[in-house]
Motif scaffolding. Sequence first.
Motif, PDB file in Angstrom:
ATOM      1  N   ILE A  47       0.891  -1.284  -0.059  1.00  0.00           N
ATOM      2  CA  ILE A  47       0.021   0.004   0.017  1.00  0.00           C
ATOM      3  C   ILE A  47       0.921   1.164   0.064  1.00  0.00           C
ATOM      4  CG2 ILE A  47      -1.788   1.370   1.286  1.00  0.00           C
ATOM      5  CD1 ILE A  47      -2.703  -1.242   2.042  1.00  0.00           C
ATOM      6  N   VAL A  48       1.973   1.162   0.815  1.00  0.00           N
ATOM      7  CA  VAL A  48       2.714   2.478   1.042  1.00  0.00           C
ATOM      8  C   VAL A  48       3.973   2.305  -0.225  1.00  0.00           C
ATOM      9  CG1 VAL A  48       4.242   3.948   2.444  1.00  0.00           C
ATOM     10  CG2 VAL A  48       2.202   2.734   3.320  1.00  0.00           C
ATOM     11  N   THR A  51       3.539   2.700  -3.985  1.00  0.00           N
ATOM     12  CA  THR A  51       3.311   3.816  -4.583  1.00  0.00           C
ATOM     13  C   THR A  51       4.341   4.207  -5.672  1.00  0.00           C
ATOM     14  OG1 THR A  51       2.127   4.723  -2.559  1.00  0.00           O
ATOM     15  CG2 THR A  51       2.950   6.458  -4.269  1.00  0.00           C
ATOM     16  N   ARG A  96      -3.819   1.225  -9.759  1.00  0.00           N
ATOM     17  CA  ARG A  96      -3.660   1.268  -8.446  1.00  0.00           C
ATOM     18  C   ARG A  96      -3.368   2.596  -7.790  1.00  0.00           C
ATOM     19  NH1 ARG A  96      -0.624  -4.482  -6.422  1.00  0.00           N
ATOM     20  NH2 ARG A  96      -1.804  -5.799  -7.870  1.00  0.00           N
ATOM     21  N   LEU A  97      -2.447   3.337  -8.562  1.00  0.00           N
ATOM     22  CA  LEU A  97      -1.961   4.671  -8.307  1.00  0.00           C
ATOM     23  C   LEU A  97      -3.269   5.767  -8.184  1.00  0.00           C
ATOM     24  CD1 LEU A  97       0.222   6.804  -7.734  1.00  0.00           C
ATOM     25  CD2 LEU A  97       0.505   7.240  -9.986  1.00  0.00           C
ATOM     26  N   ARG A 100      -4.993   4.985  -5.088  1.00  0.00           N
ATOM     27  CA  ARG A 100      -4.324   5.685  -3.988  1.00  0.00           C
ATOM     28  C   ARG A 100      -4.577   7.175  -3.812  1.00  0.00           C
ATOM     29  NH1 ARG A 100      -0.684   1.746  -5.327  1.00  0.00           N
ATOM     30  NH2 ARG A 100       0.125   0.314  -3.558  1.00  0.00           N
ATOM     31  N   THR A 101      -4.605   7.830  -5.247  1.00  0.00           N
ATOM     32  CA  THR A 101      -4.818   9.161  -5.468  1.00  0.00           C
ATOM     33  C   THR A 101      -6.507   9.625  -4.906  1.00  0.00           C
ATOM     34  OG1 THR A 101      -3.341   9.407  -7.037  1.00  0.00           O
ATOM     35  CG2 THR A 101      -4.714  11.217  -6.683  1.00  0.00           C
ATOM     36  N   GLY A 103      -7.935   8.042  -2.685  1.00  0.00           N
ATOM     37  CA  GLY A 103      -7.838   8.065  -0.992  1.00  0.00           C
ATOM     38  C   GLY A 103      -7.392   9.340  -0.353  1.00  0.00           C
TER      39      GLY A 103
END
Length: 292
Positions: A47-48, A51, A96-97, A100-101, A103
């Motif tokens: 998850i981290v 990125t 996936r990026l 995350r964005t 989020g």
Amino acid sequence: MKNTPTTDQKAISTWLLIGVIMVLVQIMLGGITRLTGSGLSITRWDIVTGTLPPLNPAEWMEAFKLYSQTPQYQHINDGISLSQFKFIFFWEYIHRLWARTMGFVFIIPFVVFLVRKSLPGKLIKRLIIVISLAGLAAIFGWIMVASGLINRPWVNAYKLTVHLGLGIMLFIYLFFTWLSFRGYKQYPLSSKLKSLVTALIVIVIFQIAFGGFVSGMRSALNYPTWPLMNGQLVPDIVTDTSHWNIENLLLYDQSGFMPALVQVVHRYLAFIILILIFIFAFRWYKEANIRW
């Protein structure tokens, strides 16, 4: 909304609309990822640290090595070059990026508005549901990917459909949350038209689900012709009742029954939806003329 400053109302409305657009783009990216066969190219869910993509040749070779150990590489993509791997990696990485964005785009303003006490209680409850749906979609996204990393070269069709369904639910719920915050008014419809709209929505939901099954089972490749399916309206394997059993339902990739069945349902639901749309348009036009 009455106790919310006007400037915050505009900011919240814009924030919700941006969220709706970003979810829609995410669903589209998911479709591209599926069509390019890119979904299994990233074998870890970091998850981290995930990125950042591989930043040097050594990191790219490590990512390629991990992918080469998957059933998809061994059974389908064996021998692809590093540049070809980078192509499929790109789409899954963007998918996936973007998640995350989303989020960050959601959480940071959400906290700010909470601190400013700008969010009405009803909206907070709806946003908690939005967060829950987003979390479930992310979790099932990884469950889906994990299903294609062991023993089989593609993700499980049922898990893919759950992931897609959660994404669609998130989009619809967030869209109506935005509309509700803006205080939209429903267009008055007769009971018959409301029933027709309800039927349309239910059938479209089923159509989307079966679209997920068609994609996950790769059934369109078995029947590339239209309107007939290899010369038949309904393939014989579907009408043969001996194939209607739980084993074929679960082990769909070992039998041609389920790929044929979901393709039949998906095709004919499209015709039903088209007919219902014309019926709705005609009746709505008649009602509108009478009302005006």
